[in-house]
Motif scaffolding. Structure first.
Motif, PDB file in Angstrom:
ATOM      1  N   VAL A 233      43.696  49.298  35.468  1.00  0.00           N
ATOM      2  CA  VAL A 233      44.409  49.157  36.741  1.00  0.00           C
ATOM      3  C   VAL A 233      45.084  47.795  36.872  1.00  0.00           C
ATOM      4  O   VAL A 233      45.658  47.480  37.910  1.00  0.00           O
ATOM      5  CB  VAL A 233      43.478  49.415  37.957  1.00  0.00           C
ATOM      6  CG1 VAL A 233      42.962  50.844  37.944  1.00  0.00           C
ATOM      7  CG2 VAL A 233      42.329  48.425  38.010  1.00  0.00           C
TER       8      VAL A 233
ATOM      9  N   SER B 118      45.237  42.845  39.203  1.00  0.00           N
ATOM     10  CA  SER B 118      45.345  42.804  40.662  1.00  0.00           C
ATOM     11  C   SER B 118      46.307  43.891  41.111  1.00  0.00           C
ATOM     12  O   SER B 118      46.936  44.562  40.291  1.00  0.00           O
ATOM     13  CB  SER B 118      45.852  41.428  41.122  1.00  0.00           C
ATOM     14  OG  SER B 118      47.133  41.176  40.577  1.00  0.00           O
ATOM     15  N   GLU B 119      46.424  44.055  42.411  1.00  0.00           N
ATOM     16  CA  GLU B 119      47.337  45.049  42.960  1.00  0.00           C
ATOM     17  C   GLU B 119      48.759  44.786  42.456  1.00  0.00           C
ATOM     18  O   GLU B 119      49.178  43.643  42.300  1.00  0.00           O
ATOM     19  CB  GLU B 119      47.318  44.962  44.491  1.00  0.00           C
ATOM     20  CG  GLU B 119      47.729  46.240  45.159  1.00  0.00           C
ATOM     21  CD  GLU B 119      47.494  46.191  46.657  1.00  0.00           C
ATOM     22  OE1 GLU B 119      48.430  46.540  47.398  1.00  0.00           O
ATOM     23  OE2 GLU B 119      46.379  45.799  47.060  1.00  0.00           O
TER      24      GLU B 119
ATOM     25  N   ARG C 257      36.077  46.795  42.895  1.00  0.00           N
ATOM     26  CA  ARG C 257      37.345  46.074  42.751  1.00  0.00           C
ATOM     27  C   ARG C 257      38.422  46.954  42.115  1.00  0.00           C
ATOM     28  O   ARG C 257      39.567  46.966  42.561  1.00  0.00           O
ATOM     29  CB  ARG C 257      37.135  44.801  41.926  1.00  0.00           C
ATOM     30  CG  ARG C 257      38.391  43.967  41.777  1.00  0.00           C
ATOM     31  CD  ARG C 257      38.075  42.576  41.210  1.00  0.00           C
ATOM     32  NE  ARG C 257      39.292  42.029  40.663  1.00  0.00           N
ATOM     33  CZ  ARG C 257      39.534  41.819  39.383  1.00  0.00           C
ATOM     34  NH1 ARG C 257      38.600  42.069  38.491  1.00  0.00           N
ATOM     35  NH2 ARG C 257      40.682  41.341  38.989  1.00  0.00           N
ATOM     36  N   ALA C 258      38.070  47.715  41.086  1.00  0.00           N
ATOM     37  CA  ALA C 258      39.051  48.597  40.432  1.00  0.00           C
ATOM     38  C   ALA C 258      39.553  49.665  41.403  1.00  0.00           C
ATOM     39  O   ALA C 258      40.755  49.958  41.456  1.00  0.00           O
ATOM     40  CB  ALA C 258      38.440  49.239  39.188  1.00  0.00           C
TER      41      ALA C 258
ATOM     42  N   GLU D 115      39.635  49.426  44.664  1.00  0.00           N
ATOM     43  CA  GLU D 115      40.482  48.748  45.657  1.00  0.00           C
ATOM     44  C   GLU D 115      41.881  48.491  45.104  1.00  0.00           C
ATOM     45  O   GLU D 115      42.877  48.686  45.806  1.00  0.00           O
ATOM     46  CB  GLU D 115      39.843  47.422  46.089  1.00  0.00           C
ATOM     47  CG  GLU D 115      38.666  47.585  47.017  1.00  0.00           C
ATOM     48  CD  GLU D 115      37.948  46.270  47.307  1.00  0.00           C
ATOM     49  OE1 GLU D 115      38.393  45.197  46.839  1.00  0.00           O
ATOM     50  OE2 GLU D 115      36.916  46.323  47.999  1.00  0.00           O
ATOM     51  N   ILE D 116      41.980  48.047  43.853  1.00  0.00           N
ATOM     52  CA  ILE D 116      43.284  47.760  43.251  1.00  0.00           C
ATOM     53  C   ILE D 116      44.153  49.011  43.219  1.00  0.00           C
ATOM     54  O   ILE D 116      45.354  48.955  43.494  1.00  0.00           O
ATOM     55  CB  ILE D 116      43.112  47.172  41.826  1.00  0.00           C
ATOM     56  CG1 ILE D 116      42.565  45.737  41.909  1.00  0.00           C
ATOM     57  CG2 ILE D 116      44.436  47.186  41.061  1.00  0.00           C
ATOM     58  CD1 ILE D 116      42.156  45.146  40.566  1.00  0.00           C
ATOM     59  N   ALA D 117      43.544  50.158  42.905  1.00  0.00           N
ATOM     60  CA  ALA D 117      44.296  51.408  42.751  1.00  0.00           C
ATOM     61  C   ALA D 117      44.316  52.265  44.009  1.00  0.00           C
ATOM     62  O   ALA D 117      44.899  53.360  44.008  1.00  0.00           O
ATOM     63  CB  ALA D 117      43.695  52.213  41.601  1.00  0.00           C
ATOM     64  N   SER D 118      43.724  51.797  45.096  1.00  0.00           N
ATOM     65  CA  SER D 118      43.493  52.628  46.279  1.00  0.00           C
ATOM     66  C   SER D 118      44.732  53.324  46.833  1.00  0.00           C
ATOM     67  O   SER D 118      44.645  54.461  47.300  1.00  0.00           O
ATOM     68  CB  SER D 118      42.819  51.816  47.387  1.00  0.00           C
ATOM     69  OG  SER D 118      43.687  50.777  47.812  1.00  0.00           O
TER      70      SER D 118
ATOM     71  N   THR E 290      39.177  47.357  35.427  1.00  0.00           N
ATOM     72  CA  THR E 290      40.038  46.254  35.841  1.00  0.00           C
ATOM     73  C   THR E 290      40.697  45.640  34.617  1.00  0.00           C
ATOM     74  O   THR E 290      40.141  45.641  33.525  1.00  0.00           O
ATOM     75  CB  THR E 290      39.257  45.166  36.610  1.00  0.00           C
ATOM     76  OG1 THR E 290      38.152  44.748  35.825  1.00  0.00           O
ATOM     77  CG2 THR E 290      38.783  45.679  37.956  1.00  0.00           C
TER      78      THR E 290
ATOM     79  N   ASN F 230      41.865  33.868  40.228  1.00  0.00           N
ATOM     80  CA  ASN F 230      42.447  34.934  41.048  1.00  0.00           C
ATOM     81  C   ASN F 230      43.842  35.333  40.575  1.00  0.00           C
ATOM     82  O   ASN F 230      44.772  35.468  41.382  1.00  0.00           O
ATOM     83  CB  ASN F 230      42.471  34.537  42.529  1.00  0.00           C
ATOM     84  CG  ASN F 230      41.085  34.288  43.071  1.00  0.00           C
ATOM     85  OD1 ASN F 230      40.166  35.052  42.825  1.00  0.00           O
ATOM     86  ND2 ASN F 230      40.926  33.201  43.797  1.00  0.00           N
TER      87      ASN F 230
ATOM     88  N   TYR G 146      46.706  37.461  42.505  1.00  0.00           N
ATOM     89  CA  TYR G 146      46.417  37.535  43.939  1.00  0.00           C
ATOM     90  C   TYR G 146      47.178  36.435  44.681  1.00  0.00           C
ATOM     91  O   TYR G 146      47.645  35.469  44.083  1.00  0.00           O
ATOM     92  CB  TYR G 146      44.910  37.383  44.193  1.00  0.00           C
ATOM     93  CG  TYR G 146      44.100  38.583  43.749  1.00  0.00           C
ATOM     94  CD1 TYR G 146      43.905  39.673  44.583  1.00  0.00           C
ATOM     95  CD2 TYR G 146      43.534  38.628  42.477  1.00  0.00           C
ATOM     96  CE1 TYR G 146      43.169  40.768  44.182  1.00  0.00           C
ATOM     97  CE2 TYR G 146      42.789  39.724  42.056  1.00  0.00           C
ATOM     98  CZ  TYR G 146      42.612  40.787  42.915  1.00  0.00           C
ATOM     99  OH  TYR G 146      41.883  41.876  42.502  1.00  0.00           O
TER     100      TYR G 146
END
Length: 191
Positions: free
Chosen positions: A6, A9-10, A32-33, A35-38, A65, A161, A164
């Protein structure tokens, strides 16, 4: 099973990864993974239990991730691997380092003595070192110390980070290493 990177980060997912996530019937991944792909997930999700990886169904999409083949789930699970944009790629882009001149080393979750030996062996080859530290047991301060004790006075960069909004790049040396403010960081040692 598909193991999908993923990214770090986003916004770092590839189109192939997005298609795999979009077509998934069930997804597993770290918090976290997921959330990144949500924004691309349309199905049931489960937070992964690393002690029970063998219980993940064969038809699942597993989110990793970064890139699954850089210290990720692609080395632990069997299935099709869809790469993601890794912290290694992003660090090299930020620092303008040619990927062919860098050696990747992971200390995260690894035997500390074996990690020390690998870092010292690779430092002797005169290449850039990209290190995924184990922040709780073997972080940038400890890594810098073993390099310095072995006679390597080298520039060190800590990238926190990556990707981000609060991304930070800190410069120092093995004599005066940057101290990370977060657990989410990588380290680059210059030859």
């Amino acid at each position: 099973m598909k193991i999908v990177g993923v990214g770090v980060s986003e916004g770092m997912l590839t189109e192939e990864a997005i298609r795999a996530i979009d077509g998934a019937e069930v997804i597993y991944g770290s918090k976290r993974a997921i959330e990144i792909a949500s924004s691309y997930i349309k199905c049931e999700t489960h937070e992964i239990d690393f002690k029970h990886l063998d219980e993940i169904p064969d038809d699942a999409v597993v989110l990793s991730t970064g890139d699954p083949m850089l210290s990720g789930l692609g080395t632990l699970l069997r299935g099709e691997v869809i790469p993601g944009i890794s912290s290694l790629q992003l660090a090299c882009a930020r620092l303008k380092i040619d990927l062919t001149s860098i050696t990747a080393i992971t200390a995260h979750g690894r035997d500390i003595e074996a990690s020390k030996k690998r870092i010292l062996d690779e430092a002797g080859r005169g290449r850039y070192l990209f290190i995924l530290p184990d922040p709780k047991r073997f972080g940038s301060i400890e890594i810098s110390k073993i390099l310095l004790e072995a006679g390597y006075e080298l520039p060190v960069v800590v990238l926190e980070n990556l990707g981000y909004e609060n991304e930070k790049i800190r410069y120092g040396s093995t004599q005066n290493p940057p101290e990370p403010e977060t657990m989410l960081y990588v380290m680059v040692v210059h030859p």
